[in-house]
Design an enzyme around this catalytic site. Sequence first.
Site, PDB file in Angstrom:
ATOM      1  N   ARG A 176       5.961   1.287   2.418  1.00  0.00           N
ATOM      2  CA  ARG A 176       5.784   0.603   1.201  1.00  0.00           C
ATOM      3  C   ARG A 176       6.035   1.731   0.152  1.00  0.00           C
ATOM      4  O   ARG A 176       6.630   1.248  -1.127  1.00  0.00           O
ATOM      5  CB  ARG A 176       4.423   0.001   1.205  1.00  0.00           C
ATOM      6  CG  ARG A 176       4.196  -1.279   1.836  1.00  0.00           C
ATOM      7  CD  ARG A 176       2.961  -1.996   1.699  1.00  0.00           C
ATOM      8  NE  ARG A 176       2.663  -3.046   2.281  1.00  0.00           N
ATOM      9  CZ  ARG A 176       1.875  -3.984   2.540  1.00  0.00           C
ATOM     10  NH1 ARG A 176       0.967  -3.910   1.541  1.00  0.00           N
ATOM     11  NH2 ARG A 176       1.870  -5.206   3.057  1.00  0.00           N
ATOM     12  N   ASP A 206      -6.733 -10.239 -10.128  1.00  0.00           N
ATOM     13  CA  ASP A 206      -6.022  -9.540  -9.009  1.00  0.00           C
ATOM     14  C   ASP A 206      -5.888  -8.217  -9.577  1.00  0.00           C
ATOM     15  O   ASP A 206      -5.591  -7.874 -10.845  1.00  0.00           O
ATOM     16  CB  ASP A 206      -4.941 -10.223  -8.527  1.00  0.00           C
ATOM     17  CG  ASP A 206      -4.632  -9.724  -6.982  1.00  0.00           C
ATOM     18  OD1 ASP A 206      -4.899 -10.482  -6.149  1.00  0.00           O
ATOM     19  OD2 ASP A 206      -4.184  -8.655  -6.760  1.00  0.00           O
TER      20      ASP A 206
END
Length: 293
Positions: free
Chosen positions: A56, A157
């Site tokens: 990632r 979020d």
Amino acid sequence: MKYNQSIISPLDMSGPDGFEREFEFNARDFGEIKKLIYERAGISLSDSKQSLVYGRLGRRLRALAMSTFSEYLAYLLSHEDEWQSFINALTTNLTSFFREPHHFPILADHVKKLGRGKQISLWCSAASTGEEPYSMAMSMVELFDSYRPPVQIVATDIDTRVLETAQRGVYSIDRIEKMSPVQAKRFFLKGKGGNEGMVKVRQELIDMITFRQLNLLDNVWPVRGPLDAIFCRNVMIYFDKITQKKILDRFVPLMAPHALLFAGHSESFVQLTDAFSLRGKTVYELKSAEPKK
């Protein structure tokens, strides 16, 4: 926190499959990443996440034309604007419409008992790409039989990228394939022409939801109580016990006495705090709401 510095040899440039790595990545780098993501986002990475971290964050190294993780970490520590990309890269966003479906009838029944004249306030604390808050909104539309029920949902979020997706409310049509045809027709508009294969959530549902970026470790939360229900599902599993307890304790003053807290299927809060008791399968209530014996 202590980190296992023997995960990767400093000279090991090969991945778990034995192939040479594109970027230099050693035990010190991994330990530093674990420390930083814990401090910034409360996420506790296990040693088994080495490959995930490499994959990632490797995208950020390519974007910044870097060749080593140590170079990237030095850049991160000197560029405040890179922190959000760092956090976004390491957060996991697995969600679907009406995931853990037993929660939504419970939510509807709970709201129904509060009475028709009340303004309902709900919080989805890990909204991801929006499927969860939109499922909450659909449940409220069905309960009140109105596209404009007296319900306001705050959806937050930590990841700014997924919030952008959530705010657009546009999804691949396969995301709603498990939904009943009646629900799909009632709540979504099918794309045509260049948008074929896509669906868009009805604007009335989008209008019910306020999307905001929020890190549960922040000192100030852009959420006001009293809340009638909080969905905090499948996010606590990324935190250690100390962080979990701190977050749960901060929920309490935001909740109305009757409010419910919804957890993920693999999460249990009973041993973390004395503030909550288990009401049903992964559904909690404030202990003050329990009837006196």
